[in-house]
Design a protein around this motif. Structure first.
Motif, PDB file in Angstrom:
ATOM      1  N   LEU A 256     -13.079 -11.383   8.246  1.00 30.18           N
ATOM      2  CA  LEU A 256     -12.085 -11.738   7.231  1.00 30.18           C
ATOM      3  C   LEU A 256     -10.689 -11.289   7.637  1.00 30.18           C
ATOM      4  O   LEU A 256      -9.695 -11.951   7.339  1.00 30.18           O
ATOM      5  CB  LEU A 256     -12.474 -11.139   5.881  1.00 30.18           C
ATOM      6  CG  LEU A 256     -11.694 -11.648   4.664  1.00 30.18           C
ATOM      7  CD1 LEU A 256     -11.685 -13.173   4.595  1.00 30.18           C
ATOM      8  CD2 LEU A 256     -12.256 -11.059   3.384  1.00 30.18           C
ATOM      9  N   ALA A 257     -10.600 -10.151   8.337  1.00 30.19           N
ATOM     10  CA  ALA A 257      -9.304  -9.702   8.852  1.00 30.19           C
ATOM     11  C   ALA A 257      -8.724 -10.733   9.812  1.00 30.19           C
ATOM     12  O   ALA A 257      -7.505 -10.942   9.866  1.00 30.19           O
ATOM     13  CB  ALA A 257      -9.446  -8.354   9.548  1.00 30.19           C
TER      14      ALA A 257
ATOM     15  N   GLY B 171      -3.402  -5.662   3.878  1.00 34.46           N
ATOM     16  CA  GLY B 171      -3.026  -6.548   4.977  1.00 34.46           C
ATOM     17  C   GLY B 171      -2.646  -5.816   6.251  1.00 34.46           C
ATOM     18  O   GLY B 171      -2.879  -6.318   7.355  1.00 34.46           O
ATOM     19  N   TYR B 172      -2.058  -4.615   6.117  1.00 28.63           N
ATOM     20  CA  TYR B 172      -1.681  -3.842   7.303  1.00 28.63           C
ATOM     21  C   TYR B 172      -2.926  -3.369   8.043  1.00 28.63           C
ATOM     22  O   TYR B 172      -2.998  -3.447   9.274  1.00 28.63           O
ATOM     23  CB  TYR B 172      -0.810  -2.662   6.894  1.00 28.63           C
ATOM     24  CG  TYR B 172      -0.267  -1.858   8.058  1.00 28.63           C
ATOM     25  CD1 TYR B 172       0.574  -2.443   8.995  1.00 28.63           C
ATOM     26  CD2 TYR B 172      -0.595  -0.507   8.202  1.00 28.63           C
ATOM     27  CE1 TYR B 172       1.076  -1.708  10.066  1.00 28.63           C
ATOM     28  CE2 TYR B 172      -0.079   0.239   9.262  1.00 28.63           C
ATOM     29  CZ  TYR B 172       0.750  -0.370  10.184  1.00 28.63           C
ATOM     30  OH  TYR B 172       1.241   0.361  11.241  1.00 28.63           O
ATOM     31  N   MET B 173      -3.914  -2.905   7.295  1.00 28.81           N
ATOM     32  CA  MET B 173      -5.181  -2.508   7.903  1.00 28.81           C
ATOM     33  C   MET B 173      -5.819  -3.695   8.614  1.00 28.81           C
ATOM     34  O   MET B 173      -6.299  -3.570   9.754  1.00 28.81           O
ATOM     35  CB  MET B 173      -6.124  -1.965   6.822  1.00 28.81           C
ATOM     36  CG  MET B 173      -7.503  -1.583   7.318  1.00 28.81           C
ATOM     37  SD  MET B 173      -8.476  -0.820   5.973  1.00 28.81           S
ATOM     38  CE  MET B 173     -10.069  -0.602   6.788  1.00 28.81           C
ATOM     39  N   ALA B 174      -5.817  -4.847   7.976  1.00 27.65           N
ATOM     40  CA  ALA B 174      -6.404  -6.043   8.590  1.00 27.65           C
ATOM     41  C   ALA B 174      -5.670  -6.420   9.869  1.00 27.65           C
ATOM     42  O   ALA B 174      -6.287  -6.811  10.870  1.00 27.65           O
ATOM     43  CB  ALA B 174      -6.364  -7.198   7.602  1.00 27.65           C
ATOM     44  N   LYS B 175      -4.352  -6.285   9.861  1.00 26.33           N
ATOM     45  CA  LYS B 175      -3.546  -6.617  11.044  1.00 26.33           C
ATOM     46  C   LYS B 175      -3.947  -5.740  12.234  1.00 26.33           C
ATOM     47  O   LYS B 175      -4.117  -6.238  13.353  1.00 26.33           O
ATOM     48  CB  LYS B 175      -2.064  -6.431  10.728  1.00 26.33           C
ATOM     49  CG  LYS B 175      -1.130  -6.497  11.924  1.00 26.33           C
ATOM     50  CD  LYS B 175       0.310  -6.241  11.491  1.00 26.33           C
ATOM     51  CE  LYS B 175       1.255  -6.195  12.690  1.00 26.33           C
ATOM     52  NZ  LYS B 175       1.056  -5.010  13.544  1.00 26.33           N
TER      53      LYS B 175
ATOM     54  N   ILE C 181       0.862  -1.193   0.000  1.00 22.68           N
ATOM     55  CA  ILE C 181       0.000   0.000   0.000  1.00 22.68           C
ATOM     56  C   ILE C 181       0.897   1.241   0.000  1.00 22.68           C
ATOM     57  O   ILE C 181       1.620   1.508   0.955  1.00 22.68           O
ATOM     58  CB  ILE C 181      -0.952   0.005   1.210  1.00 22.68           C
ATOM     59  CG1 ILE C 181      -1.835  -1.248   1.186  1.00 22.68           C
ATOM     60  CG2 ILE C 181      -1.796   1.269   1.203  1.00 22.68           C
ATOM     61  CD1 ILE C 181      -2.744  -1.367  -0.026  1.00 22.68           C
ATOM     62  N   VAL C 182       0.820   2.006  -1.075  1.00 25.72           N
ATOM     63  CA  VAL C 182       1.744   3.119  -1.304  1.00 25.72           C
ATOM     64  C   VAL C 182       1.657   4.151  -0.185  1.00 25.72           C
ATOM     65  O   VAL C 182       2.676   4.704   0.247  1.00 25.72           O
ATOM     66  CB  VAL C 182       1.458   3.788  -2.668  1.00 25.72           C
ATOM     67  CG1 VAL C 182       2.463   4.904  -2.940  1.00 25.72           C
ATOM     68  CG2 VAL C 182       1.486   2.760  -3.780  1.00 25.72           C
ATOM     69  N   GLY C 183       0.450   4.399   0.304  1.00 14.26           N
ATOM     70  CA  GLY C 183       0.279   5.403   1.356  1.00 14.26           C
ATOM     71  C   GLY C 183       1.029   5.059   2.620  1.00 14.26           C
ATOM     72  O   GLY C 183       1.705   5.917   3.203  1.00 14.26           O
ATOM     73  N   TRP C 184       0.945   3.801   3.073  1.00 18.48           N
ATOM     74  CA  TRP C 184       1.676   3.397   4.283  1.00 18.48           C
ATOM     75  C   TRP C 184       3.181   3.448   4.057  1.00 18.48           C
ATOM     76  O   TRP C 184       3.932   3.899   4.930  1.00 18.48           O
ATOM     77  CB  TRP C 184       1.273   1.993   4.716  1.00 18.48           C
ATOM     78  CG  TRP C 184      -0.169   1.741   5.004  1.00 18.48           C
ATOM     79  CD1 TRP C 184      -0.906   0.651   4.624  1.00 18.48           C
ATOM     80  CD2 TRP C 184      -1.087   2.559   5.760  1.00 18.48           C
ATOM     81  NE1 TRP C 184      -2.200   0.737   5.077  1.00 18.48           N
ATOM     82  CE2 TRP C 184      -2.340   1.905   5.788  1.00 18.48           C
ATOM     83  CE3 TRP C 184      -0.965   3.787   6.411  1.00 18.48           C
ATOM     84  CZ2 TRP C 184      -3.460   2.427   6.441  1.00 18.48           C
ATOM     85  CZ3 TRP C 184      -2.086   4.317   7.052  1.00 18.48           C
ATOM     86  CH2 TRP C 184      -3.303   3.654   7.072  1.00 18.48           C
ATOM     87  N   LEU C 185       3.639   2.995   2.902  1.00 23.99           N
ATOM     88  CA  LEU C 185       5.076   3.039   2.593  1.00 23.99           C
ATOM     89  C   LEU C 185       5.587   4.483   2.592  1.00 23.99           C
ATOM     90  O   LEU C 185       6.683   4.768   3.092  1.00 23.99           O
ATOM     91  CB  LEU C 185       5.342   2.388   1.236  1.00 23.99           C
ATOM     92  CG  LEU C 185       5.122   0.877   1.158  1.00 23.99           C
ATOM     93  CD1 LEU C 185       4.994   0.429  -0.299  1.00 23.99           C
ATOM     94  CD2 LEU C 185       6.268   0.125   1.841  1.00 23.99           C
TER      95      LEU C 185
END
Length: 333
Positions: free
Chosen positions: A268-269, A322-326, A218-222
């Motif tokens: 689902l997360a 995946g980061y949001m799900a985590k 995810i470009v925004g998190w990076l």
């Protein structure tokens, strides 16, 4: 390490491709389409760079950018269009002050009048799905048939083209869909390496590996991570700070969903990748009561339509970010 400003890791949308990584082919193709009279629609999940791509195209070809993320309806769109025409000093044979008053009363007809006066101009409408109006398709048909204005749209809904036009082919030419995807692992690694070199920030390969493994392309998190490193933070502090920022962002986004969509996403997360029946079973457990099949299916389809969930195989789903799900999984956001 002292703070370093670097455009490459600027968390705001960028208007110059000098600071954009991995999107040159998309930008070039969008510009070719616009120059040939087509209307592109940039689709994809949040935080993958749709706004940046649109702003680069608008900046290079010359045009008007409109952020429709909070512009509900044609009235909001019209007022922002008038504001941008005034700010950019675009010459029209209309009184803009009068137009603003007319938009309050007759938004669709007034926007049509302004568009016909603009001449050969590109208008970019970002997050166009927020312009919810049954008059929008008719307005765009008029723009296509009776003006020289060209449009480029972005949206965070799979069905954005159907919101723009009841039938995309009714323009005479189809709307061209571009789906912007998260970076691959290799692209994510190269993005942080290149940013590290460009910004003079010492980010080790091990730190890059750790960041890439967390942020799922995810470009925004990076970009947030790179920006925090540029501000002088070490790896551990940057990761902790970003987690706090992300939790608030995610909490805000989930608060806009319905209760069944939230329960389905949380299920689902937790599961990671699962079949329809497995997700439904856990969603029911989280809610403390059964959910009828139709309601659950609608909630799951809504998440797919919002690019929050994807169907990876027939009947098998996983989250996109995946980061949001985590964070949802670990903190129960």
């Amino acid at each position: 390490m002292p703070p370093v400003y670097c455009g490459f890791f600027d968390t705001r949308p960028k208007a110059s491709r000098d600071f954009v990584f991995g999107r040159d082919d998309v930008i070039n193709e969008l510009e070719r389409l616009l120059n040939n009279g087509f209307w592109p629609v940039i689709l994809g999940p949040r935080r993958v760079g749709k706004t940046t791509v649109m702003m680069v195209v608008i900046n290079e070809l010359g045009g008007i950018y409109i952020d429709a993320s909070t512009a509900m309806g044609l009235r909001g769109l019209g007022l922002r269009l008038v504001d941008e025409v005034r700010r950019l000093n675009i010459r029209v044979r209309l009184n803009l002050a009068v137009l603003q008053l007319d938009i309050e009363r007759r938004p669709a007809a007034t926007i049509e009048r302004l568009i016909k006066e603009l001449g050969d101009v590109i208008i970019g409408i970002d997050e166009v799905q927020n312009i919810i109006s049954p008059r929008l398709p008719a307005l765009l048909s008029v723009a296509y048939n009776e003006s020289r204005v060209r449009f480029i749209f972005s949206g965070s809904l799979v069905g954005t083209t159907r919101l723009i036009m009841r039938s995309p082919e009714s323009l005479g030419r189809p709307l061209i869909r571009f789906e912007l995807k998260p970076f691959t692992r290799e692209q994510s690694m190269e993005f942080l390496r290149l940013g590290s070199r460009s910004c003079g920030v010492g980010i080790s390969d091990a730190e890059i590996e750790d960041a890439v493994s967390k942020f799922d392309g995810i470009v925004g998190w990076l970009t947030y991570y790179g920006s925090l490193r540029s501000s002088g933070m070490d790896h551990v502090r940057a990761m902790e700070t970003l987690e706090g920022i992300a939790r608030e962002v995610i909490k805000s986004e989930l608060s806009k969903l319905g209760k069944y969509e939230v329960a389905t996403y949380r299920a689902l997360a937790t599961l990671g990748r699962a079949r329809w029946v497995e997700i439904k079973r856990l969603a029911e457990s989280l809610m403390g009561h059964s959910i009828d099949d139709k309601t659950f299916t609608m909630a799951l389809k809504a998440l797919v339509n919002m690019y929050m969930v994807k169907e990876v195989e027939h009947g098998i789903y996983e989250v996109v970010d995946g980061y949001m799900a985590k964070l949802v999984r670990e903190y129960g956001i």
